[in-house]
Write a protein that holds these residues in place. Structure first.
Motif, mmCIF file in Angstrom:
data_model
loop_
_atom_site.group_PDB
_atom_site.id
_atom_site.type_symbol
_atom_site.label_atom_id
_atom_site.label_comp_id
_atom_site.label_asym_id
_atom_site.label_seq_id
_atom_site.Cartn_x
_atom_site.Cartn_y
_atom_site.Cartn_z
ATOM 1 N N LEU A 109 0.905 -1.065 -0.065
ATOM 2 C CA LEU A 109 0.013 0.105 0.010
ATOM 3 C C LEU A 109 0.962 1.120 -0.110
ATOM 4 O O LEU A 109 1.885 1.295 0.733
ATOM 5 C CB LEU A 109 -0.796 -0.036 1.074
ATOM 6 N N PRO A 110 0.807 2.208 -0.738
ATOM 7 C CA PRO A 110 1.501 3.245 -1.089
ATOM 8 C C PRO A 110 1.339 4.387 0.311
ATOM 9 O O PRO A 110 0.376 4.373 0.892
ATOM 10 C CB PRO A 110 0.901 4.226 -2.168
ATOM 11 N N LYS A 123 6.079 6.525 7.635
ATOM 12 C CA LYS A 123 5.920 5.257 7.930
ATOM 13 C C LYS A 123 4.525 4.928 8.385
ATOM 14 O O LYS A 123 4.019 3.919 8.543
ATOM 15 C CB LYS A 123 7.037 4.823 8.837
ATOM 16 N N TYR A 124 3.867 5.942 9.093
ATOM 17 C CA TYR A 124 2.440 6.157 9.456
ATOM 18 C C TYR A 124 1.508 6.510 8.497
ATOM 19 O O TYR A 124 0.221 6.421 8.884
ATOM 20 C CB TYR A 124 2.333 6.801 10.782
ATOM 21 N N SER A 125 1.911 6.663 7.291
ATOM 22 C CA SER A 125 0.901 7.501 6.148
ATOM 23 C C SER A 125 -0.026 6.401 5.201
ATOM 24 O O SER A 125 -0.568 6.689 4.582
ATOM 25 C CB SER A 125 1.774 8.240 5.383
ATOM 26 N N SER A 126 0.367 5.071 5.369
ATOM 27 C CA SER A 126 -0.221 4.148 4.428
ATOM 28 C C SER A 126 -1.598 3.658 5.245
ATOM 29 O O SER A 126 -1.717 3.705 6.490
ATOM 30 C CB SER A 126 0.680 3.072 4.158
ATOM 31 N N ASP A 127 -2.386 3.050 4.453
ATOM 32 C CA ASP A 127 -3.489 2.344 4.836
ATOM 33 C C ASP A 127 -3.339 1.259 5.716
ATOM 34 O O ASP A 127 -4.422 0.766 6.134
ATOM 35 C CB ASP A 127 -4.580 2.300 3.639
ATOM 36 N N ASP A 128 -2.184 0.749 5.631
ATOM 37 C CA ASP A 128 -1.838 -0.626 6.554
ATOM 38 C C ASP A 128 -0.946 -0.142 7.509
ATOM 39 O O ASP A 128 -0.317 -1.099 8.011
ATOM 40 C CB ASP A 128 -1.666 -1.854 5.604
#
Length: 344
Positions: free
Chosen positions: A57-58, A117-122
């Motif tokens: 996930l981007p 590192k906290y910015s993706s949907d997973d």
């Protein structure tokens, strides 16, 4: 087998006859073991291939998001070219350093480095706190950038109207936060907390009653974008750094050479950096002292770019200090020169 039969016929292989079964058994065992290991290796390879084929996930881009919300955190990029063409259009035209002249900042590099590192949907679920909601443009950017974070913000202007001497907010000063379309929903969700974020009692109340819940994710990020007053910036550092989980960060914005925030830059920050390298040795020529003993044991690193610094927590577990150890030391500003330069 022919060789074995010949040797048996000649009566010269009694010894071979005794060891042959063991030899055959060992050979079969070795082949079975090799086959088993080959199967395991293939299974491991198949798992690795499967994992590598899983969709990644981007991660999000802070600058792109922040430009859409209108926050000043990246506004300087668009204002700088015009400011350089006509110095009279600059907000701080007297500055020698060109990047200091336009309104706004270049904070995207810090946020991409530390929060991507906290910015993706997973991404890992974390708790995030902003100090200084104001009109909510910055909080809107964090909300879009950190989709899985439990986000909180603090704002003083949404206090009940009345005199500041009574802990209220003068009505003629205006409620800045109310201008944001998400104001009511954030208040109802208990994510926007109205009060003075430099006061211990308010901070402790929100922390213990609204944030430090059994079901809450770990507090990993605190951002101070409040009034940009040195004493209030220091209050954030001393209260929140102990409570942030290991590996988390406290971000201090607007560490600028302006009257309100300058002493954080010249008095507090240098002492923290000195403590980062503290060893406690007492050599004849050097007496190694600590400036801030309550937060020095918790500090992993300090990373700064223009007008913004990140204070990174080490692996010491989060603490719940006493009130005395949660507030700015009385001599934090007045003792700076002595702690930094002596005499010790």
């Amino acid at each position: 087998m022919v060789a074995v039969a010949t040797r048996l016929k000649n009566g010269k292989s009694n010894k071979w006859l005794k060891i042959a079964p063991a030899f055959v058994f060992l050979t079969i065992g070795y082949l079975a073991f090799s086959l088993q290991e080959a199967i395991k290796e293939e299974e491991t390879l198949n798992i690795a291939v499967k994992c590598s084929n899983d969709p990644i996930l981007p991660q999000r881009n802070f600058k792109e998001i922040a430009e859409k919300t209108g926050t000043d955190k990246v506004a300087a990029y668009k204002r700088l070219p015009g400011c350089l063409k006509d110095r009279e259009t600059c907000t701080r035209k007297e500055c020698e350093r060109e990047k200091c002249r336009p309104w706004g900042h270049f904070y995207d590099t810090i946020y991409d480095r530390w929060l991507k590192k906290y910015s993706s949907d997973d991404a890992e679920e974390i708790q995030f706190l902003e100090i200084g909601y104001y009109n909510g443009f910055g909080f809107d950017a964090y909300s879009a950038f950190l989709p899985r974070a439990e986000k909180h913000s603090m704002e003083i202007s949404c206090l009940p109207p009345g005199p500041r001497s009574e802990g209220k907010w003068p009505e003629n000063w205006g409620n800045f936060a109310m201008k944001n379309p998400r104001y009511e929903s954030l208040r109802e969700a208990r994510r926007l907390h109205c009060g003075d974020a430099s006061e211990y009692d308010f901070l402790q109340k929100i922390w213990t009653e609204e944030m430090k819940r059994p079901d809450s994710p770990p507090l990993k990020v605190v951002v101070d974008d409040g009034a940009h007053v040195s004493t209030q910036m220091a209050a954030s550092l001393f209260f929140w750094l102990p409570r942030i989980e290991p590996g988390g960060i406290l971000v201090m914005e607007d560490i600028q050479p302006i009257s309100d925030s300058n002493q954080f830059r010249t008095h507090i920050l240098p002492q923290v950096v000195k403590d980062l390298h503290w060893c406690g040795n007492e050599l004849k020529e050097i007496k190694d002292t600590r400036c801030f003993p309550t937060i020095q044991p918790l500090l992993m690193s300090v990373h700064c770019e223009m007008h913004i610094c990140v204070f990174e927590r080490n692996d010491v577990p989060a603490l719940e200090p006493s009130k005395e150890d949660s507030v700015t030391p009385p001599d934090a500003f007045t003792n700076a020169q002595k702690c930094l330069f002596g005499p010790h």
